[in-house]
Write a protein that holds these residues in place. Structure first.
Motif, short mmCIF file in Angstrom:
data_model
loop_
_atom_site.label_atom_id
_atom_site.label_comp_id
_atom_site.label_asym_id
_atom_site.label_seq_id
_atom_site.Cartn_x
_atom_site.Cartn_y
_atom_site.Cartn_z
N ARG A 1 3.76 -22.37 -6.50
CA ARG A 1 2.52 -22.82 -5.87
C ARG A 1 1.67 -21.67 -5.37
N ARG A 2 2.23 -20.44 -5.43
CA ARG A 2 1.52 -19.31 -4.82
C ARG A 2 1.06 -18.30 -5.86
N PHE A 3 0.99 -18.73 -7.13
CA PHE A 3 0.66 -17.78 -8.19
C PHE A 3 -0.76 -17.26 -8.13
N MET B 1 20.73 -1.97 -6.94
CA MET B 1 19.48 -1.86 -6.17
C MET B 1 18.59 -3.05 -6.50
N ILE B 2 17.89 -3.56 -5.48
CA ILE B 2 16.80 -4.51 -5.72
C ILE B 2 15.79 -4.35 -4.58
N TYR B 3 14.60 -3.96 -4.93
CA TYR B 3 13.57 -3.65 -3.93
C TYR B 3 12.23 -4.22 -4.40
N VAL B 4 11.53 -4.90 -3.50
CA VAL B 4 10.19 -5.42 -3.79
C VAL B 4 9.25 -4.91 -2.71
N SER C 1 4.02 -7.60 -1.84
CA SER C 1 4.24 -8.58 -2.92
C SER C 1 5.48 -9.44 -2.66
N ALA C 2 5.86 -9.53 -1.37
CA ALA C 2 7.09 -10.26 -1.03
C ALA C 2 6.89 -11.77 -1.08
N ARG C 3 8.01 -12.46 -1.27
CA ARG C 3 8.12 -13.92 -1.18
C ARG C 3 7.26 -14.67 -2.17
N VAL C 4 7.06 -14.08 -3.35
CA VAL C 4 6.41 -14.84 -4.43
C VAL C 4 7.34 -14.96 -5.64
N GLY C 5 8.60 -14.58 -5.47
CA GLY C 5 9.58 -14.79 -6.53
C GLY C 5 9.85 -13.59 -7.41
N ILE C 6 9.35 -12.40 -7.03
CA ILE C 6 9.55 -11.22 -7.89
C ILE C 6 11.02 -10.81 -7.93
N ALA D 1 17.04 7.33 7.43
CA ALA D 1 18.24 7.81 6.72
C ALA D 1 18.39 7.09 5.37
N TRP D 2 18.13 5.79 5.38
CA TRP D 2 18.26 5.00 4.15
C TRP D 2 17.19 5.40 3.13
N SER D 3 15.95 5.47 3.58
CA SER D 3 14.85 5.70 2.62
C SER D 3 14.85 7.13 2.09
N ASP E 1 19.83 -13.30 2.91
CA ASP E 1 19.41 -14.67 2.58
C ASP E 1 18.92 -14.76 1.13
N PHE E 2 18.33 -13.66 0.63
CA PHE E 2 17.92 -13.66 -0.77
C PHE E 2 19.16 -13.79 -1.68
N PHE E 3 20.18 -12.96 -1.41
CA PHE E 3 21.38 -13.01 -2.26
C PHE E 3 22.09 -14.37 -2.12
N GLN E 4 22.10 -14.91 -0.92
CA GLN E 4 22.68 -16.24 -0.74
C GLN E 4 21.92 -17.26 -1.58
N PHE E 5 20.59 -17.13 -1.59
CA PHE E 5 19.74 -18.02 -2.40
C PHE E 5 20.07 -17.88 -3.89
N MET E 6 20.50 -16.69 -4.30
CA MET E 6 20.86 -16.44 -5.70
C MET E 6 22.29 -16.87 -6.01
N ALA F 1 27.56 -7.12 -4.74
CA ALA F 1 26.42 -6.38 -4.19
C ALA F 1 26.73 -5.99 -2.75
N HIS F 2 26.31 -4.79 -2.39
CA HIS F 2 26.39 -4.34 -1.00
C HIS F 2 25.00 -4.59 -0.43
N VAL F 3 24.90 -5.61 0.40
CA VAL F 3 23.60 -6.23 0.69
C VAL F 3 23.14 -5.92 2.10
N SER F 4 21.91 -5.48 2.22
CA SER F 4 21.33 -5.23 3.55
C SER F 4 21.24 -6.53 4.33
N LEU F 5 21.15 -6.41 5.66
CA LEU F 5 20.96 -7.60 6.49
C LEU F 5 19.67 -8.31 6.09
N THR F 6 18.66 -7.52 5.68
CA THR F 6 17.38 -8.08 5.26
C THR F 6 17.51 -8.95 4.01
N ALA F 7 18.35 -8.51 3.08
CA ALA F 7 18.43 -9.18 1.78
C ALA F 7 19.52 -10.25 1.73
#
Ligand SMILES: CC(C)(COP(=O)(O)OP(=O)(O)OC[C@H]1O[C@@H](n2cnc3c(N)ncnc32)[C@H](O)[C@@H]1OP(=O)(O)O)[C@@H](O)C(=O)NCCC(=O)NCCS
Length: 202
Positions: free
Chosen positions: A6-8, A126-129, A133-138, A85-87, A168-173, A160-166
């Motif tokens: 719906r957000r295309f 790695m998976i970075y968006v 451009s976040a939350r449109v399904g990329i 440190a991460w970036s 919910d995304f990985f759970q969704f996958m 996957a070694h998943v950040s706290l940020t990601a």
């Protein structure tokens, strides 16, 4: 289906200044193309962004996405020292070396590189968006390309070694957390999840 259908119609406004593109040499001329699932093919015609294999000129843009995704995208979960440190854990040279392993796909939107993802064997490495451009399904599409190619390769499960940020995304996958772990980046500790997904169908 995903809410992003719906957000295309309209790319989010940029909140950051893009530096000029700097084509960089990369000793990685050929990268494998993963087959798209039939459902992806059907939707691909309607998408404003496209997923394609990494190309030699992508590395500088990819580093910008990597750094902005961490600095701007994970500020709610990690403090400034952790984000720094991460970036900074990947330099231009170390990233080129890392990208020569496994399979990397990138997402392009209006000729801009807005995301990327890498699989090395059974690991989504790695998976970075970019936050603009976040939350449109990329990330969903990037991930689905890598899962498809893992299935083609006969991989029975993904890690996957998943950040706290990601998380919910990985759970969704379809990934499940097997608990938290601590990663060390230049003496700074970052908490993340170890997550796995079985690709074996019963
Ligand atoms: C995690 C990340 C890759 C997700 O990218 P994205 O393109 O925004 O993800 P998608 O739009 O495909 O999200 C698909 C679904 O995952 C879930 N999801 C994604 N990001 C989420 C978030 N920040 N909070 C909660 N759920 C989220 C949602 O269910 C979302 O569907 P919805 O938007 O319809 O609700 C991106 O936020 C990112 O790069 N983060 C910073 C870097 C990072 O932590 N990378 C992972 C290293 S392990």
């Amino acid at each position: 289906m995903l809410n992003w259908i719906r957000r295309f119609f309209g790319k989010p406004q940029s909140t950051t200044e893009a530096p000029p593109a700097q084509p960089m040499p990369l000793v990685e001329p050929e990268l494998p193309v993963s087959p798209a699932a039939p459902e992806e093919d059907a939707f691909a015609a309607f998408l404003p962004f496209q997923i394609r294999p990494l190309e030699v000129t992508d590395v500088s843009k990819l580093i910008r996405v990597f750094r902005d995704a961490i600095q701007l995208g994970t500020a709610g979960q990690y403090d400034q020292a952790q984000r720094d440190a991460w970036s900074q854990a990947q330099s231009h040279d170390s990233l080129i070396s890392l990208l020569s392993e496994g399979e990397t796909v990138v997402a392009e939107w209006d000729q801009e590189l807005v995301g990327f993802a890498q699989r090395i064997r059974d690991c989504i490495n790695m998976i970075y968006v970019h936050p603009d451009s976040a939350r449109v399904g990329i990330a969903t599409l990037l991930y689905q390309h890598l899962e498809d190619s893992a299935r083609v390769d006969g991989v029975s499960g993904l890690t996957a070694h998943v950040s706290l940020t990601a998380h919910d995304f990985f759970q969704f996958m379809g990934f499940n957390s097997e608990g938290q772990e601590q990663a060390d980046r230049d003496g700074v500790t970052l908490t993340r999840h170890l997550m796995r997904k079985s690709l074996v169908t019963n």
